[in-house]
Write a protein that holds these residues in place. Sequence first.
Motif, PDB file in Angstrom:
ATOM      1  N   GLU A  81       0.070   2.855  -3.192  1.00  0.00           N
ATOM      2  CA  GLU A  81       0.276   1.324  -3.014  1.00  0.00           C
ATOM      3  C   GLU A  81       0.191   1.022  -4.790  1.00  0.00           C
ATOM      4  O   GLU A  81       1.076   0.019  -5.259  1.00  0.00           O
ATOM      5  CB  GLU A  81      -0.983   0.767  -2.726  1.00  0.00           C
ATOM      6  CG  GLU A  81      -1.041   0.811  -1.115  1.00  0.00           C
ATOM      7  CD  GLU A  81      -2.343   0.160  -0.624  1.00  0.00           C
ATOM      8  OE1 GLU A  81      -3.157  -0.638  -1.322  1.00  0.00           O
ATOM      9  OE2 GLU A  81      -2.662   0.413   0.589  1.00  0.00           O
ATOM     10  N   GLN A  82      -0.641   1.697  -5.848  1.00  0.00           N
ATOM     11  CA  GLN A  82      -0.377   1.579  -7.116  1.00  0.00           C
ATOM     12  C   GLN A  82       0.651   1.745  -7.777  1.00  0.00           C
ATOM     13  O   GLN A  82       1.231   1.109  -8.825  1.00  0.00           O
ATOM     14  CB  GLN A  82      -1.587   2.225  -7.761  1.00  0.00           C
ATOM     15  CG  GLN A  82      -2.943   1.939  -7.450  1.00  0.00           C
ATOM     16  CD  GLN A  82      -3.560   0.453  -7.982  1.00  0.00           C
ATOM     17  OE1 GLN A  82      -3.115  -0.027  -8.999  1.00  0.00           O
ATOM     18  NE2 GLN A  82      -4.296  -0.324  -7.122  1.00  0.00           N
ATOM     19  N   ASN A  83       1.504   2.759  -7.217  1.00  0.00           N
ATOM     20  CA  ASN A  83       2.710   3.175  -7.683  1.00  0.00           C
ATOM     21  C   ASN A  83       4.107   2.489  -7.185  1.00  0.00           C
ATOM     22  O   ASN A  83       5.205   2.684  -7.607  1.00  0.00           O
ATOM     23  CB  ASN A  83       2.874   4.745  -7.502  1.00  0.00           C
ATOM     24  CG  ASN A  83       2.029   5.408  -8.552  1.00  0.00           C
ATOM     25  OD1 ASN A  83       1.802   4.902  -9.674  1.00  0.00           O
ATOM     26  ND2 ASN A  83       1.598   6.554  -8.018  1.00  0.00           N
ATOM     27  N   ILE A  84       3.856   1.482  -6.420  1.00  0.00           N
ATOM     28  CA  ILE A  84       4.994   0.903  -5.653  1.00  0.00           C
ATOM     29  C   ILE A  84       5.813   0.301  -6.679  1.00  0.00           C
ATOM     30  O   ILE A  84       7.285   0.369  -6.763  1.00  0.00           O
ATOM     31  CB  ILE A  84       4.713  -0.291  -4.747  1.00  0.00           C
ATOM     32  CG1 ILE A  84       4.072   0.541  -3.400  1.00  0.00           C
ATOM     33  CG2 ILE A  84       5.674  -1.053  -4.339  1.00  0.00           C
ATOM     34  CD1 ILE A  84       3.633  -0.586  -2.357  1.00  0.00           C
ATOM     35  N   ASP A  85       5.457  -0.560  -7.604  1.00  0.00           N
ATOM     36  CA  ASP A  85       6.640  -1.077  -8.582  1.00  0.00           C
ATOM     37  C   ASP A  85       6.597  -0.273 -10.087  1.00  0.00           C
ATOM     38  O   ASP A  85       7.032  -1.077 -11.152  1.00  0.00           O
ATOM     39  CB  ASP A  85       5.882  -2.431  -8.804  1.00  0.00           C
ATOM     40  CG  ASP A  85       5.995  -3.444  -7.469  1.00  0.00           C
ATOM     41  OD1 ASP A  85       7.018  -3.265  -6.938  1.00  0.00           O
ATOM     42  OD2 ASP A  85       5.012  -4.187  -7.266  1.00  0.00           O
ATOM     43  N   VAL A  86       6.176   1.069 -10.016  1.00  0.00           N
ATOM     44  CA  VAL A  86       5.932   1.490 -11.178  1.00  0.00           C
ATOM     45  C   VAL A  86       7.231   2.530 -11.109  1.00  0.00           C
ATOM     46  O   VAL A  86       7.375   3.435 -10.227  1.00  0.00           O
ATOM     47  CB  VAL A  86       4.785   2.431 -11.483  1.00  0.00           C
ATOM     48  CG1 VAL A  86       4.831   3.444 -12.663  1.00  0.00           C
ATOM     49  CG2 VAL A  86       3.629   1.523 -11.308  1.00  0.00           C
ATOM     50  N   PRO A  87       7.994   2.684 -12.290  1.00  0.00           N
ATOM     51  CA  PRO A  87       9.166   3.592 -12.268  1.00  0.00           C
ATOM     52  C   PRO A  87       8.638   4.730 -12.138  1.00  0.00           C
ATOM     53  O   PRO A  87       7.653   5.464 -12.592  1.00  0.00           O
ATOM     54  CB  PRO A  87       9.664   3.229 -13.781  1.00  0.00           C
ATOM     55  CG  PRO A  87       9.138   2.062 -14.197  1.00  0.00           C
ATOM     56  CD  PRO A  87       8.097   1.657 -13.629  1.00  0.00           C
ATOM     57  N   GLN A  88       9.553   5.893 -11.376  1.00  0.00           N
ATOM     58  CA  GLN A  88       9.348   6.996 -11.135  1.00  0.00           C
ATOM     59  C   GLN A  88       8.561   7.995 -12.366  1.00  0.00           C
ATOM     60  O   GLN A  88       7.656   8.689 -12.125  1.00  0.00           O
ATOM     61  CB  GLN A  88      10.418   7.934 -10.592  1.00  0.00           C
ATOM     62  CG  GLN A  88      10.117   9.148  -9.980  1.00  0.00           C
ATOM     63  CD  GLN A  88       9.201   9.401  -8.873  1.00  0.00           C
ATOM     64  OE1 GLN A  88       9.407   8.560  -7.915  1.00  0.00           O
ATOM     65  NE2 GLN A  88       8.595  10.470  -8.841  1.00  0.00           N
ATOM     66  N   ASP A  89       9.283   7.997 -13.327  1.00  0.00           N
ATOM     67  CA  ASP A  89       8.827   8.697 -14.677  1.00  0.00           C
ATOM     68  C   ASP A  89       7.735   7.993 -15.260  1.00  0.00           C
ATOM     69  O   ASP A  89       7.102   8.880 -16.075  1.00  0.00           O
ATOM     70  CB  ASP A  89       9.975   8.706 -15.601  1.00  0.00           C
ATOM     71  CG  ASP A  89      10.343   7.374 -16.214  1.00  0.00           C
ATOM     72  OD1 ASP A  89      10.107   6.173 -15.624  1.00  0.00           O
ATOM     73  OD2 ASP A  89      10.681   7.283 -17.446  1.00  0.00           O
ATOM     74  N   LYS A  90       6.977   7.172 -15.028  1.00  0.00           N
ATOM     75  CA  LYS A  90       5.802   6.510 -15.352  1.00  0.00           C
ATOM     76  C   LYS A  90       4.571   6.452 -14.316  1.00  0.00           C
ATOM     77  O   LYS A  90       3.544   5.908 -14.721  1.00  0.00           O
ATOM     78  CB  LYS A  90       6.111   5.061 -16.118  1.00  0.00           C
ATOM     79  CG  LYS A  90       6.840   5.247 -17.222  1.00  0.00           C
ATOM     80  CD  LYS A  90       6.929   3.968 -17.722  1.00  0.00           C
ATOM     81  CE  LYS A  90       8.089   4.107 -19.141  1.00  0.00           C
ATOM     82  NZ  LYS A  90       8.101   2.812 -19.726  1.00  0.00           N
TER      83      LYS A  90
END
Length: 149
Positions: free
Chosen positions: A86-95
């Motif tokens: 859930e935390q990574n939904i809007d985070v670019p893959q490399d970050k």
Amino acid sequence: MSGEHVERRLAAILAADVAGSCRLIGIDEEGTLARLKALRRILFDPNIAEHHGRIVKNTGDGAIAEFASVVDAVRCADEIQRGMAEQNIDVPQDKRIELRIGIHVGDISKKTISLVTGSILQCVSKGSLTPAVSASRMTLAGKFVARLM
């Protein structure tokens, strides 16, 4: 063999660390460390406590926790990984911050807990265990092992 009695107890040890933490810190040290601190405060620590675990050691980019129940440890790992997704939904893959989690069940003593957790972290870092918890579980030599995918 020493005649000294070593007190042991059965426990489930959860070891978690961040996949690619050196790369993430190299890209943005302050931002990564701030995000790790926030994730620990809002996701990791509350789930450990909610599932009756205790943090044994912080490892900078991860932690080691002890549980009396393997079921609690696996449920905790599952909730942490779901929260990470859930935390990574809007985070670019490399970050993205992605956790690798391993669980070991066996007799432990104060002397053996770091050896056990070190072995888990080695397996996790070598890809023997993978990042998210799956429903796949197996029994080997009478020990419950959670297969993490």
